[in-house]
Design an enzyme around this catalytic site. Structure first.
Site, PDB file in Angstrom:
ATOM      1  CG  ASP A   1      21.329  59.286  77.859  1.00  0.00           C
ATOM      2  OD1 ASP A   1      22.175  59.552  79.018  1.00  0.00           O
ATOM      3  OD2 ASP A   1      20.653  59.847  77.349  1.00  0.00           O
TER       4      ASP A   1
ATOM      5  CG  ASP B   1      20.565  64.880  80.025  1.00  0.00           C
ATOM      6  OD1 ASP B   1      20.762  64.782  81.127  1.00  0.00           O
ATOM      7  OD2 ASP B   1      19.716  63.935  79.487  1.00  0.00           O
TER       8      ASP B   1
ATOM      9  CG  ASP C   1      17.154  61.306  77.280  1.00  0.00           C
ATOM     10  OD1 ASP C   1      17.362  61.834  78.596  1.00  0.00           O
ATOM     11  OD2 ASP C   1      17.060  60.059  77.313  1.00  0.00           O
TER      12      ASP C   1
HETATM   13  P1  ATP Z   1      19.382  56.504  80.752  1.00  0.00           P
HETATM   14  O1  ATP Z   1      20.128  55.309  80.578  1.00  0.00           O
HETATM   15  O2  ATP Z   1      19.088  57.435  79.626  1.00  0.00           O
HETATM   16  O3  ATP Z   1      20.110  57.410  81.895  1.00  0.00           O
HETATM   17  P2  ATP Z   1      17.438  55.618  82.347  1.00  0.00           P
HETATM   18  O4  ATP Z   1      15.791  55.492  82.006  1.00  0.00           O
HETATM   19  O5  ATP Z   1      18.119  54.565  83.087  1.00  0.00           O
HETATM   20  O6  ATP Z   1      18.071  56.268  81.056  1.00  0.00           O
HETATM   21  P3  ATP Z   1      15.899  57.634  84.035  1.00  0.00           P
HETATM   22  O7  ATP Z   1      14.896  57.828  83.149  1.00  0.00           O
HETATM   23  O8  ATP Z   1      16.759  58.904  84.726  1.00  0.00           O
HETATM   24  O9  ATP Z   1      17.218  56.886  83.334  1.00  0.00           O
HETATM   25  O10 ATP Z   1      15.575  56.763  85.146  1.00  0.00           O
HETATM   26  C1  ATP Z   1      16.215  56.376  86.512  1.00  0.00           C
HETATM   27  C2  ATP Z   1      15.529  55.350  87.286  1.00  0.00           C
HETATM   28  O11 ATP Z   1      14.133  55.835  87.532  1.00  0.00           O
HETATM   29  C3  ATP Z   1      15.050  54.007  86.425  1.00  0.00           C
HETATM   30  O12 ATP Z   1      16.200  53.060  86.671  1.00  0.00           O
HETATM   31  C4  ATP Z   1      13.891  53.631  87.128  1.00  0.00           C
HETATM   32  O13 ATP Z   1      14.258  52.729  88.462  1.00  0.00           O
HETATM   33  C5  ATP Z   1      13.334  54.859  87.473  1.00  0.00           C
HETATM   34  N1  ATP Z   1      12.145  55.512  86.772  1.00  0.00           N
HETATM   35  C6  ATP Z   1      12.532  55.246  85.319  1.00  0.00           C
HETATM   36  N2  ATP Z   1      11.051  55.600  84.643  1.00  0.00           N
HETATM   37  C7  ATP Z   1      10.392  55.894  85.701  1.00  0.00           C
HETATM   38  C8  ATP Z   1       8.961  56.248  85.784  1.00  0.00           C
HETATM   39  N3  ATP Z   1       8.006  56.306  84.357  1.00  0.00           N
HETATM   40  N4  ATP Z   1       8.231  56.313  86.768  1.00  0.00           N
HETATM   41  C9  ATP Z   1       8.977  55.690  88.051  1.00  0.00           C
HETATM   42  N5  ATP Z   1      10.077  55.477  87.837  1.00  0.00           N
HETATM   43  C10 ATP Z   1      11.008  55.400  86.927  1.00  0.00           C
END
Ligand code: ATP
Length: 906
Positions: free
Chosen positions: A335, A643, A639
């Protein structure tokens, strides 16, 4: 016990309203006070189930004798008993018992180490105490506590649902039904079965989606699971592919020993006319010599010690086989957020159709201003900024707190960054009220709330991944403040621009809710005609140690791939910064690309792509399978609750200890207590070291048996006097197996352990080169012992002295070989062989003291038919031991030369 279910006269908790249940439990929606919770804790005790009864001791003792090789020992003892040779019988039995005792002690230590590690994985719960949310060990929960849960959490006690948004739980542990059931607040019929109690959550089950709150109705043994006692604590069997390989090896060896013993009997009887008692003695001596009793215990302890050391380096191994798999990992899929990056998010820019604002400051301290062209921008003047900041602030579950000048975050970092943005901009949320919410989900990638503003008007607020939000917008806040049709191309170029700087981009949108619409929202409501307000760009700096770890992985022949939910531009920018770059294939594949590809197409490119963006959890399984198709050994991090299947599919599933949900941890082989990519790299290194040490121990132990078996075999085949008594063979076996070989479990990693390519998981512990080494060393040490014995015998030295000399030769030969074995392929002709492992010195000293006892103590002389020997014999044997050491080194040098030539030829 404050458990509703114990009262016969009242209807059960699931058949009553939430309010009634709260009253009955003497609590409210605000939970208990800490003092009251303490009092109740004293009454009901900890919220846990007693561990399953351990296997009774006699069964564990018996299990130690269930080994083909030990059967040979026991058969030998039985033969001695038949011949009424009671001393030999006693010594052989003693060896079998000592071996079992060592096995038991080591197993106990291994289990204790694993238990301790399991305890580190205890479940935490979010509890309302004294009116504030706190995170507690689930053991401390008492009836009446109010607990909040979200997708991925393990239910910490039996709960009556008080609030539920889209809440679902998987209760197969209890009901056998693996399809999740929806949970809600409304009570159900009194006669509803466990699977139909939709207003209850049961301890030990998993929340698969949504969020909610519940009040604890029963804890520990009073819970549904405690009452029906189905949750037998599973004790992972201490068995691994490696121990299975060694087990099979042991069986093959046993067969070989029996066949050779028969051949020996035939030759001895038919050709040399040995007497039957002599022949029996020789055969038993041979069999006992050839059995490597210490091997199984040794492998277990090396693995268990390794697990302990990994835990100290912040990687908790949940399943022993993972230790070996870690050592042969070829690809790590990681991730991004929090593992490769710090997950300390700060909003940097706000982009609306009219302006691009900069945000000052870093971290969660709300110090810094929002600037437009270097001038502070206030919300009253800039309505476009106000709209974005308001939606980002309302559609948000995070809070920041100051204590002792330090600001800390409660909630997820993305929300935290947006909360701090609101504080910096001076946003006031007085008079706003949240009516309903759809929590963030990495599948949908947005969060939505239904809000009532101070004027009483209702608005649907949405924040999320910009592409997902754009898909749901038909209009935008124009540059002049008026709502106008969406200019999608303009927004997309802005998103790309921010992403190319490595910023994580979130979009804000809203839709006024018409009068008369309800005060709840569903997923479908968010699909309608939203108005886009603007974007926020957030920085999440890379972890510097992860950058180093990635470079280290490259040197170790391990490919690192980033799999992220983030935008492609952002992912590629960060991937470049961290040294993860695709070679040959496309630079990045998005979730949409993956979906458009067939399995074959994905397999064709998967090895060359290093960045996967905008992925959903189900894409991870496809990526892992495609990589495994090429024979890659894949470690995959995760996480979120979704997953779990990908972690199960991977060769090493790695869960995040801090950010990860309970569901993910349960599916994982390894849990990182610091969520850090560098820890994976260190665990791989540790896995390689442990595998090396198993190899070193096997390489050390087998020639011990080989040499002795050779001595017995040569004597019988050539019709000579037996150089060793069976009890003396046992002495050598125990002394070396018990004292010397364990020293190798503490051996440090070989230098350059992370500069060599991954081990091919198909290869055996003992390959051709090492097999050859075992045979040669057996010949050398066995030859030296034969030489010492027959030389003494020729000179008319009494038999017991000659035999003692042979035993001393074997012991010293093995001591010398221990130093050869410290380094697998490297030369041991270096001062380094004397440093770096104190256990080697302790073991050597213990072994020498024991050998002195064997030679000089009168009772030892009686038991083992040994006799005192002169200094000249010690000098002779020591000299020969040094020669053995040097010859083995010459053999290792030849192996290195052959290997180097092989590499050149390639
Ligand atoms: P990883 O790299 O571990 O996959 P990530 O944070 O990039 O983690 P996600 O958590 O699935 O992946 O988030 C995907 C997208 O969703 C992010 O790029 C962001 O645009 C949006 N996002 C993340 N957190 C939030 C939130 N709390 N509220 C709204 N949108 C969110």
């Amino acid at each position: 016990m404050v458990s509703m279910e114990t009262r016969a006269e009242a209807p059960p908790v699931w058949a009553r309203t939430a309010g009634e249940v709260l009253d009955d439990l003497g609590t409210s929606h605000d939970g208990l006070t800490a003092a009251e919770a303490d009092r109740r804790y004293g009454e009901v005790g900890p919220n846990r189930l007693e561990a399953a009864a351990r296997v009774p001791w006699w069964k564990r003792v018996l299990a130690q004798f269930q080994d083909t090789l030990i059967y040979i020992l026991l058969a030998s003892a039985a033969a001695k008993a038949l011949l009424e040779d009671w001393v030999d019988f006693a010594v052989i039995m003693a060896v079998a018992v000592i071996n079992a005792a060592i096995g038991l002690i080591q197993e106990g230590r291994a289990e204790k180490a694993l238990d301790g590690i399991r305890a580190m994985l205890s479940v935490q719960a979010d509890v309302l105490r004294d009116g504030a949310w706190t995170r507690l060990d689930a053991d401390l929960l008492v009836p009446g506590d109010v607990v909040r849960l979200r997708g991925g959490d393990k239910v910490p006690a039996d709960l009556r649902v008080l609030a539920a948004t889209n809440l679902q739980a998987e209760e197969s542990a209890l009901t056998g039904e693996s399809v999740p059931t929806a949970k809600s607040v409304g009570e159900v019929a009194q006669d509803a079965g466990v699977g139909d109690r939709h207003d209850m959550l049961f301890s030990g089950t998993l929340v698969t989606a949504g969020s909610g709150q519940g009040v604890v109705t029963a804890t520990g043994p009073a819970t549904e699971v405690g009452r029906i006692q189905t949750l037998v604590q599973e004790v992972e069997p201490v068995e691994t592919p490696l121990s299975r390989q060694l087990d099979a090896f042991g069986k093959a060896l046993a067969l070989l020993i029996v066949v050779m013993a028969l051949v020996m009997v035939l030759i001895g009887r038919l050709i040399h006319d040995f007497s039957v008692p002599d022949l029996v003695s020789a055969t038993i001596g041979f069999a006992v010599a050839a059995v490597p009793e210490g091997l199984p215990a040794l492998v277990t302890i090396i693995l268990a010690l390794g697990v302990q050391q990994m835990a100290a380096r912040r990687a908790i191994v949940r399943r022993l086989p993972a230790v070996e798999a870690l050592g042969s990992v070829t690809t790590v899929c990681s991730d991004k957020t929090g593992t490769l990056t710090k997950n300390e998010m700060t909003a940097r820019v706000v982009v609306t159709r009219a302006h691009a604002y900069d945000v000052e400051g870093i971290g969660y301290a709300p110090t810094g201003r929002v600037l437009l062209d270097e001038e502070p921008a206030d919300l009253a003047t800039y309505r476009d900024l106000n709209a974005v900041v308001t939606v980002m602030g309302r559609c948000n579950d995070a809070e920041v707190h100051e204590s002792d000048g330090r600001w800390s975050l409660v909630g997820v970092p993305t929300d935290g960054a947006l909360r701090v943005l609101g504080l910096k901009a001076g946003l006031s949320e007085d008079g706003w009220e949240r009516l309903d919410e759809i929590p963030f989900d990495s599948e949908t990638k947005y969060m939505a709330t239904l809000e009532r503003d101070p004027t009483g008007a209702r608005t649907l607020c949405v924040k999320g991944a910009p592409d997902r939000v754009l898909d749901r917008c038909a209009r935008q806040h124009g540059a002049d403040g008026r709502v106008e049709p969406l200019d999608r191309a303009w927004w997309e170029s802005e998103i790309d621009r921010l992403g190319a700087d490595g910023l994580r981009v979130l979009a804000a949108a809203l839709r006024p809710v018409r009068h008369g619409d309800g005060s709840t929202i569903r997923d479908g409501d968010v699909d309608e005609d939203l108005v886009l307000l603007g974007l926020v760009g957030i920085v999440d700096p890379p972890r510097p140690e992860a950058v180093d770890a990635i470079a280290q992985c490259r040197r170790a022949g391990i490919r690192v791939k980033m799999i992220t939910g983030d935008h492609a531009g952002t992912a590629v920018a960060i991937g470049r910064e961290m040294g993860i770059v695709g070679e040959g294939g496309p630079e990045v594949l998005t979730g949409a690309d993956l979906e458009a590809m067939s399995t074959e197409q994905l397999r064709a490119v998967v090895r060359d792509v290093d960045v996967f963006a905008r992925t959903s959890p189900e894409h991870k399984i496809r990526i892992v399978s495609a990589l495994q198709h090429h024979g890659e050994v894949v470690a995959m991090t995760g996480d979120g609750v979704n997953d779990a299947p990908a972690l199960t599919q991977a060769d090493v599933g790695v869960a995040m200890g801090i950010k990860g949900t309970e569901a993910t941890k349960e599916a994982a082989d390894v849990v990182l207590t610091d969520d850090n990519f560098a820890t994976i790299e260190r665990a791989v290194e540790e896995g390689r070291r442990i595998y090396d040490n198993v190899r070193k121990s096997v390489l050390f132990l087998l020639p011990t048996n080989g040499a002795q078996a050779l001595v017995m075999l040569v004597a019988v085949v050539f019709g000579l006097t037996l150089p060793l008594q069976p009890v003396q063979v046992l002495w050598i076996n125990m002394v070396t197996a018990v004292s010397l070989s364990f020293a190798l479990a503490y051996e440090k990693a070989e230098p350059g352990v992370m500069d060599r390519p991954p081990r091919d998981p198909g290869t055996s512990v003992v390959d051709l080169t090492y097999g050859r080494r075992i045979v040669i060393v057996s010949l050398l040490i066995g030859g030296a012992a034969l030489f010492v014995f027959y030389r003494s015998d020729d000179r008319g030295v009494p038999l017991d002295e000659a035999q003692t000399a042979a035993v001393t030769m074997l012991a010293l030969g093995q001591l010398a070989y221990l130093f050869n074995s410290r380094f697998l392929d490297r030369s041991s002709l270096t001062p380094a062989v004397l440093r770096g492992n104190r256990a080697v010195w302790g073991a050597s000293a213990a072994m020498l003291v024991a050998q002195l006892g064997f030679v000089y103590l009168p009772f030892m002389n009686t038991w083992f038919a040994s006799a005192p020997i002169g200094l000249d014999v010690w000098a002779w044997t020591a000299l020969l031991a040094v020669v053995v050491f040097l010859l083995v080194e010459a053999g290792k040098a030849t192996d290195r030369w052959i290997a180097a030539r092989g590499r050149v030829a390639e």
